[in-house]
Design a protein around this motif. Structure first.
Motif, mmCIF file in Angstrom:
data_model
loop_
_atom_site.group_PDB
_atom_site.id
_atom_site.type_symbol
_atom_site.label_atom_id
_atom_site.label_comp_id
_atom_site.label_asym_id
_atom_site.label_seq_id
_atom_site.Cartn_x
_atom_site.Cartn_y
_atom_site.Cartn_z
ATOM 1 N N LEU A 197 0.820 -1.200 0.000
ATOM 2 C CA LEU A 197 0.000 0.000 0.000
ATOM 3 C C LEU A 197 0.860 1.258 0.000
ATOM 4 O O LEU A 197 0.488 2.278 -0.587
ATOM 5 C CB LEU A 197 -0.930 -0.006 1.221
ATOM 6 N N ARG A 198 2.024 1.181 0.641
ATOM 7 C CA ARG A 198 2.913 2.334 0.646
ATOM 8 C C ARG A 198 3.442 2.636 -0.751
ATOM 9 O O ARG A 198 3.451 3.793 -1.191
ATOM 10 C CB ARG A 198 4.091 2.088 1.599
ATOM 11 N N SER A 199 3.897 1.608 -1.449
ATOM 12 C CA SER A 199 4.425 1.836 -2.797
ATOM 13 C C SER A 199 3.322 2.296 -3.745
ATOM 14 O O SER A 199 3.536 3.169 -4.591
ATOM 15 C CB SER A 199 5.096 0.566 -3.336
ATOM 16 N N LEU A 200 2.124 1.733 -3.588
ATOM 17 C CA LEU A 200 0.992 2.160 -4.403
ATOM 18 C C LEU A 200 0.649 3.618 -4.104
ATOM 19 O O LEU A 200 0.411 4.419 -5.018
ATOM 20 C CB LEU A 200 -0.217 1.263 -4.120
ATOM 21 N N ALA A 202 -11.564 3.843 -7.835
ATOM 22 C CA ALA A 202 -11.671 2.539 -8.497
ATOM 23 C C ALA A 202 -10.699 1.534 -7.878
ATOM 24 O O ALA A 202 -11.030 0.356 -7.713
ATOM 25 C CB ALA A 202 -11.393 2.696 -9.995
ATOM 26 N N ILE A 203 -9.506 1.977 -7.543
ATOM 27 C CA ILE A 203 -8.538 1.089 -6.883
ATOM 28 C C ILE A 203 -9.067 0.671 -5.515
ATOM 29 O O ILE A 203 -8.964 -0.497 -5.120
ATOM 30 C CB ILE A 203 -7.169 1.790 -6.758
ATOM 31 N N ASN A 255 -7.644 -3.057 -0.722
ATOM 32 C CA ASN A 255 -7.714 -2.560 0.650
ATOM 33 C C ASN A 255 -7.061 -1.187 0.813
ATOM 34 O O ASN A 255 -6.677 -0.801 1.913
ATOM 35 C CB ASN A 255 -7.064 -3.559 1.615
ATOM 36 N N LEU A 256 -6.913 -0.440 -0.271
ATOM 37 C CA LEU A 256 -6.338 0.896 -0.195
ATOM 38 C C LEU A 256 -7.230 1.802 0.653
ATOM 39 O O LEU A 256 -8.435 1.889 0.404
ATOM 40 C CB LEU A 256 -6.203 1.494 -1.605
ATOM 41 N N SER A 275 -9.817 -7.845 -4.347
ATOM 42 C CA SER A 275 -11.135 -8.481 -4.203
ATOM 43 C C SER A 275 -11.544 -9.019 -5.567
ATOM 44 O O SER A 275 -12.121 -8.281 -6.386
ATOM 45 C CB SER A 275 -12.178 -7.470 -3.699
ATOM 46 N N PRO A 276 -11.257 -10.292 -5.859
ATOM 47 C CA PRO A 276 -11.496 -10.837 -7.210
ATOM 48 C C PRO A 276 -12.933 -10.718 -7.674
ATOM 49 O O PRO A 276 -13.199 -10.486 -8.845
ATOM 50 C CB PRO A 276 -11.085 -12.315 -7.060
#
Length: 372
Positions: free
Chosen positions: A79-82, A112-113, A118-119, A191-192
């Motif tokens: 999540l940090r890199s994203l 959308a992400i 879990n962002l 979340s597929p």
């Protein structure tokens, strides 16, 4: 149920009612010529926002943003890199596409992400609001106040950018550091079942992307009202449902803000109060620009202090730093929150942005003073 939803929506629009009341009260007790109201209303800016809202709603409805979100998340490991990727992209885009256009592109992607992972969406949107203020500071065309001061100063493009570089660098380093510390270290979890439900309309997406590009060009060449009318006509024919989902109250809110703050800044009492300060002193100008931005937003603050500031770069640094802090400091903050539509967004923005301003203001001033 309908009455309850209506009351809740009216409660959420307190900013609209506040500035509408201010604008009406000033018009009653200090009436001005019609030309003044037209000037304060900033119709080209409102037309530009209208066109951007239409184009971005079409892109959202097409599903292309959701597909782009899947592609971005697939390349992120944490999540940090994203978060740092989104912050950096937001800052870079704001240098060339202006701060509001960057948010219209990045915030829907962030939503959308968040829908497939879990962002922490609201934290990310707050960071993006900070990032556009930092990134747009560097460019003469990054935001309205820079464009105004660049044209007023008649400095070469690269000269203006070089003079703003120390302050902009401090801002971006602080935003990146804050993002690294504030975002969780967790890995990205997808979340597929939500990914499988994504459907894209290539036709609507292509038309909307072309509409966005066309609107930016129309704004660049001073034809924002014509561009907005063309997009209204196009979407009325091809995607009427997208028009129905646009946040039209956002435009009314900005109109109320422009009228109320524009009139307030021109009151004789305000002008007399400014006469008491010596803005030839760099620290006085810097502090004045920041305080004025917190009260009336940084673009009106720039107009208010423009003729009183002997150093346009000092004023530019001040009003860009003033974009942090309160939500009204920069209209980009309000745009980010309205696009995100997350509960408690205003509270979280202030919890992050006010301490950020307190840390950024002295560091940006010292960087500009020593290196600018």
């Amino acid at each position: 149920m309908i009455a309850s939803r209506t009351r809740q929506r009216l409660k959420e629009e307190w900013l609209l009612w506040l500035f509408a009341a201010l604008a009406i009260a000033l018009a009653v007790f200090d009436p001005q010529p019609l030309a003044s109201y037209r000037h304060w209303l900033q119709l080209p800016t409102l037309a530009g926002l209208t066109g951007l809202l239409i184009a971005i709603q079409g892109i959202r409805d097409s599903g292309l943003v959701q597909h782009a979100a899947v592609a971005v998340v697939a390349r992120a490991h944490s999540l940090r890199s994203l978060g740092l990727l989104l912050v950096s992209a937001t800052a870079l885009l704001s240098m060339v596409l202006t701060n509001d256009v960057s948010l219209f592109l990045i915030v829907p992607l962030t939503l959308a992400i968040g829908a497939i992972s879990n962002l922490p969406v609201l934290r990310m949107v707050v960071l993006e609001a900070l990032a556009v203020n930092a990134g747009s500071t560097l460019s003469p065309i990054g935001n309205p106040q820079n464009l105004l001061l660049w044209q007023h100063s008649q400095l070469p493009f690269l000269h203006f950018a070089a003079a703003m570089l120390p302050a902009a660098a401090v801002m971006f380093v602080l935003v990146a550091t804050f993002a690294w510390l504030w975002l969780p270290r967790d890995r990205v979890a997808l979340s597929p079942e939500r990914i499988d439900g994504i459907v894209a309309s290539t036709r609507l997406g292509a038309c909307s992307m072309a509409a966005l590009l066309g609107m930016v060009l129309m704004m660049e060449y001073g034809h924002a009202p014509l561009g907005a009318l063309l997009l209204l006509a196009l979407f009325a024919l091809l995607a009427r449902s997208s028009l129905a989902r646009i946040d039209w109250l956002l435009l009314l809110t900005f109109a109320a803000i422009f009228l109320g703050l524009g009139h307030f800044a021109n009151l004789p009492l305000v002008q007399q109060a400014l006469d008491r300060f010596d803005f030839s002193q760099p620290l006085t100008l810097y502090a004045g620009g920041i305080v004025a931005s917190q009260l009336i937003s940084n673009v009106p603050a720039t107009v208010l202090l423009l003729e009183r500031a002997p150093d346009p770069i000092a004023l530019a640094v001040a009003v860009n730093v003033g974009g942090f802090g309160t939500a009204i400091g920069s209209l980009a903050n309000l745009i980010a929150l309205r696009l995100a539509k997350q509960p408690h967004g205003l509270r979280l923005l202030h919890l992050a942005s006010i301490p950020f301003l307190l840390a950024c203001a002295p560091l940006a001033y010292l960087a500009w003073l020593w290196l600018g």
